[in-house]
Write an enzyme that holds these catalytic residues in place. Structure first.
Site, PDB file in Angstrom:
ATOM      1  N   LYS A 186       0.874  -1.180   0.000  1.00 36.03           N
ATOM      2  CA  LYS A 186       0.000   0.000   0.000  1.00 36.03           C
ATOM      3  C   LYS A 186       0.908   1.225   0.000  1.00 36.03           C
ATOM      4  O   LYS A 186       2.048   1.150   0.479  1.00 36.03           O
ATOM      5  CB  LYS A 186      -0.886   0.011   1.262  1.00 36.03           C
ATOM      6  CG  LYS A 186      -2.120   0.883   1.138  1.00 36.03           C
ATOM      7  CD  LYS A 186      -3.273   0.132   0.521  1.00 36.03           C
ATOM      8  CE  LYS A 186      -4.439   1.047   0.263  1.00 36.03           C
ATOM      9  NZ  LYS A 186      -5.605   0.298  -0.221  1.00 36.03           N
TER      10      LYS A 186
ATOM     11  N   ASP B  39      -6.955   4.106  -4.970  1.00 31.15           N
ATOM     12  CA  ASP B  39      -7.594   4.010  -3.649  1.00 31.15           C
ATOM     13  C   ASP B  39      -8.189   5.412  -3.406  1.00 31.15           C
ATOM     14  O   ASP B  39      -8.435   6.143  -4.381  1.00 31.15           O
ATOM     15  CB  ASP B  39      -6.564   3.612  -2.578  1.00 31.15           C
ATOM     16  CG  ASP B  39      -7.206   3.238  -1.246  1.00 31.15           C
ATOM     17  OD1 ASP B  39      -7.847   2.177  -1.165  1.00 31.15           O
ATOM     18  OD2 ASP B  39      -7.105   4.012  -0.277  1.00 31.15           O
TER      19      ASP B  39
HETATM   20  P1  NDP Z   1     -12.860   7.697  -2.961  1.00 29.76           P
HETATM   21  O1  NDP Z   1     -11.734   8.658  -2.853  1.00 29.76           O
HETATM   22  O2  NDP Z   1     -13.484   7.484  -4.281  1.00 29.76           O
HETATM   23  O3  NDP Z   1     -14.003   8.080  -1.913  1.00 29.76           O
HETATM   24  C1  NDP Z   1     -13.713   8.217  -0.554  1.00 29.76           C
HETATM   25  C2  NDP Z   1     -14.981   8.592   0.173  1.00 29.76           C
HETATM   26  O4  NDP Z   1     -14.739   8.572   1.565  1.00 29.76           O
HETATM   27  C3  NDP Z   1     -15.476   9.983  -0.167  1.00 29.76           C
HETATM   28  O5  NDP Z   1     -16.865   9.997  -0.103  1.00 29.76           O
HETATM   29  C4  NDP Z   1     -14.885  10.845   0.962  1.00 29.76           C
HETATM   30  O6  NDP Z   1     -15.658  12.002   1.251  1.00 29.76           O
HETATM   31  C5  NDP Z   1     -14.966   9.874   2.130  1.00 29.76           C
HETATM   32  N1  NDP Z   1     -13.905  10.139   3.096  1.00 29.76           N
HETATM   33  C6  NDP Z   1     -12.566  10.090   2.877  1.00 29.76           C
HETATM   34  N2  NDP Z   1     -11.916  10.411   4.001  1.00 29.76           N
HETATM   35  C7  NDP Z   1     -12.855  10.681   4.920  1.00 29.76           C
HETATM   36  C8  NDP Z   1     -12.811  11.049   6.284  1.00 29.76           C
HETATM   37  N3  NDP Z   1     -11.644  11.234   6.913  1.00 29.76           N
HETATM   38  N4  NDP Z   1     -13.990  11.210   6.937  1.00 29.76           N
HETATM   39  C9  NDP Z   1     -15.175  11.022   6.315  1.00 29.76           C
HETATM   40  N5  NDP Z   1     -15.284  10.676   5.020  1.00 29.76           N
HETATM   41  C10 NDP Z   1     -14.139  10.495   4.350  1.00 29.76           C
HETATM   42  O7  NDP Z   1     -12.297   6.308  -2.350  1.00 29.76           O
HETATM   43  P2  NDP Z   1     -12.824   4.827  -2.607  1.00 29.76           P
HETATM   44  O8  NDP Z   1     -14.293   4.828  -2.738  1.00 29.76           O
HETATM   45  O9  NDP Z   1     -11.995   4.248  -3.674  1.00 29.76           O
HETATM   46  O10 NDP Z   1     -12.392   4.101  -1.259  1.00 29.76           O
HETATM   47  C11 NDP Z   1     -13.246   4.082  -0.103  1.00 29.76           C
HETATM   48  C12 NDP Z   1     -12.758   3.032   0.869  1.00 29.76           C
HETATM   49  O11 NDP Z   1     -12.753   1.743   0.242  1.00 29.76           O
HETATM   50  C13 NDP Z   1     -11.322   3.225   1.389  1.00 29.76           C
HETATM   51  O12 NDP Z   1     -11.240   2.762   2.705  1.00 29.76           O
HETATM   52  C14 NDP Z   1     -10.512   2.331   0.469  1.00 29.76           C
HETATM   53  O13 NDP Z   1      -9.284   1.929   1.067  1.00 29.76           O
HETATM   54  C15 NDP Z   1     -11.466   1.151   0.330  1.00 29.76           C
HETATM   55  N6  NDP Z   1     -11.215   0.326  -0.841  1.00 29.76           N
HETATM   56  C16 NDP Z   1     -11.219   0.858  -2.096  1.00 29.76           C
HETATM   57  C17 NDP Z   1     -10.990   0.045  -3.177  1.00 29.76           C
HETATM   58  C18 NDP Z   1     -11.089   0.561  -4.574  1.00 29.76           C
HETATM   59  O14 NDP Z   1     -11.086  -0.270  -5.490  1.00 29.76           O
HETATM   60  N7  NDP Z   1     -11.206   1.857  -4.803  1.00 29.76           N
HETATM   61  C19 NDP Z   1     -10.658  -1.381  -3.020  1.00 29.76           C
HETATM   62  C20 NDP Z   1     -10.765  -1.857  -1.655  1.00 29.76           C
HETATM   63  C21 NDP Z   1     -11.000  -1.005  -0.634  1.00 29.76           C
HETATM   64  P3  NDP Z   1     -14.964  13.462   1.130  1.00 29.76           P
HETATM   65  O15 NDP Z   1     -14.522  13.571  -0.298  1.00 29.76           O
HETATM   66  O16 NDP Z   1     -16.042  14.418   1.505  1.00 29.76           O
HETATM   67  O17 NDP Z   1     -13.803  13.437   2.090  1.00 29.76           O
END
Ligand code: NDP
Length: 446
Positions: free
Chosen positions: A125, A165
């Site tokens: 990661k 991610d």
């Molecule tokens: P994105 O960047 O597309 O979306 C992240 C989301 O989480 C946004 O809605 C953001 O809102 C919110 N967010 C981020 N940080 C915070 C915080 N500190 N507090 C509250 N909300 C928060 O990321 P992904 O959808 O790709 O990833 C989401 C999760 O899934 C992560 O944990 C990632 O590690 C996991 N994941 C993702 C994979 C993938 O294929 N993309 C694979 C496996 C796991 P805002 O913009 O308002 O901060």
């Protein structure tokens, strides 16, 4: 003192206070104790100690120039945790909150997740404390190019294959891949996954994590002789994973009623479904000052600033935002909904207190390392297509994704029975550690 206690003692002394990485190792210790009862040879070989320490950690500066000409310096990281099962594999995260401790925790989780898929992938990661929010496309491009300039000699199709991610979607992967191609002087499609479909990327990759999570919900329903039809689904986030969940849940007849961001959450009683709403989730991510509030303005639904969605009544709970987003109080609210269950979408979404509460209450939940493995699985399918110079149809990729998720689920159920376990956290940890330990014994060189 056995090898597990010794490892915990060493890490407790070496790691920072309240280390999230140490918490992950601590959780794994109970699984390893059960494995060692069946395999005492792992104790003598200190397999736990060997698996819990990262093989390589890179930390580097990333200088970049903004549109006004000012030069900034961010910090970059790559934790190549374990390669016993295959080349390192895991996403890049761009978010101001990251640090080395978080990346070590996420890289270890990724190692276990990749082991659960049954595919030949090690775990890694990385990313940067760079904040992509509010940046222009040219600033994003310059940052991504500079990031790759620092790390290109450490990645490659048989070495380490990063993906996206939080904060890294296929646009950023495209900028990085372009720079990598120029530095290598040739294409190396298998060196990065999450590329745009049509430009070396796989169909379904953007949706895959969300789709895989929904398949897990389907398997649970089948086990309970239930159905996803008309189920109310409460989710957090509005990013890539949340979008994939909303899209597949609609196809399966369920209704997602919430979304959230760092600023609060929205509630949509009619459901986040239909082309217009689902496409708006993609648009929201491209807005300069993006926030979940935009959804409430666009569709006239209630917005709750500075609140999380966990008090909303639901049948299924799916955190899709970030680590530690469910604390003890949130867990209590969720578990009040009798008959409901949780499928973890984000990585490490529960604090240790929240997770322990769910386990004590016998509340059904599927840990993220199993439930969100669909993303990395389709990344592997992207590498397979790249290696064969082929592009599979949406149906082919989706069918293979479902097969992989089904194998992971069956494996958890079998392990839960084999070890007479009360929860899927231990089942996932044991399944992953068993595979890693076997490989560590076979490939050992110490
Ligand atoms: P994105 O960047 O597309 O979306 C992240 C989301 O989480 C946004 O809605 C953001 O809102 C919110 N967010 C981020 N940080 C915070 C915080 N500190 N507090 C509250 N909300 C928060 O990321 P992904 O959808 O790709 O990833 C989401 C999760 O899934 C992560 O944990 C990632 O590690 C996991 N994941 C993702 C994979 C993938 O294929 N993309 C694979 C496996 C796991 P805002 O913009 O308002 O901060």
């Amino acid at each position: 003192m056995n090898s597990i206690d010794r490892t915990l003692k060493i890490l407790r002394e070496k790691e920072i206070k309240d280390s999230i990485y140490f918490n992950v190792v601590h959780e794994l210790a109970s699984a390893m104790n059960l494995i060692i009862e069946k395999h005492p040879e792992y104790e003598k070989e200190n397999i736990f100690g060997r698996l819990m320490e990262a093989e390589k950690v890179l930390e580097f500066s990333v200088p970049w120039r903004d549109d006004t000409g000012k030069v900034h310096v961010n910090r970059g990281y790559r934790v190549q945790f374990n390669s016993v099962l295959g080349p390192y594999k895991g996403g890049f995260r761009f978010h101001p909150s990251v640090d080395l401790d978080l990346f070590k925790a996420l890289a270890l989780e990724q190692t276990l997740k990749n082991a659960l898929t049954g595919l030949p992938m090690g775990g890694a990661k990385g990313g940067s404390d760079f904040n992509p929010k509010g940046k222009s496309d040219t600033e994003l491009m310059r940052f991504c190019q500079s990031f790759i300039l620092r790390i290109f000699s450490h990645i490659g199709e048989n070495i380490d294959i990063p993906a996206g991610d939080i904060g890294v979607g296929n646009k950023e992967i495209g900028y990085m891949y372009g720079m990598l191609k120029n530095l290598r002087g040739k294409h190396e499609l298998g060196a990065l996954t999450g590329k745009q479909p049509g430009f070396g990327g796989s169909l379904i990759r953007p949706e895959s994590t969300g789709y895989g999570i929904c398949y897990f919900a389907q398997f649970i329903e089948r086990q309970r002789k239930g159905d996803l039809r008309d189920k109310r689904v409460v989710i957090s986030g509005y990013g890539n994973v949340a979008w994939g969940v909303a899209k597949k849940m609609e196809q399966l007849g369920a209704k997602v009623v919430t979304l959230s961001g760092s600023d609060g959450y929205i509630y949509d009683e009619a459901g986040i479904c239909g082309e217009e709403k689902l496409n708006f989730l993609l648009t929201m991510r491209t807005l300069k000052n993006r926030s979940v509030k935009e959804y409430s303005k666009r569709f006239s639904v209630p917005y709750y600033p500075a609140e999380k969605p966990w008090g909303v009544q639901g049948d299924i709970y799916i955190p899709c935002a970030t680590q530690n987003e469910i604390c003890y109080e949130d867990a209590k609210k969720i578990a009040q909904n009798k008959g409901s269950y949780m499928v973890e979408g984000s990585n490490i979404p529960c604090t240790s207190d929240a997770q322990n509460y769910f386990i004590e209450q016998d509340y059904l939940f599927i840990p993220s390392k199993a439930a969100n493995a669909g993303g990395v699985s389709v990344s592997f399918l992207e590498m397979s297509q790249n290696a064969q110079l082929l592009m599979w149809s949406e149906r082919q990729v989706d069918r293979k994704l479902k097969e992989i998720m089904s194998q992971i689920f069956d494996n958890l159920v079998t392990t839960k029975m084999k070890y007479s376990l009360s929860n899927y956290v231990l089942a996932a940890n044991i399944s992953a550690l068993e595979r890693l330990s076997r490989a560590e014994m076979i490939y050992q060189y110490v």
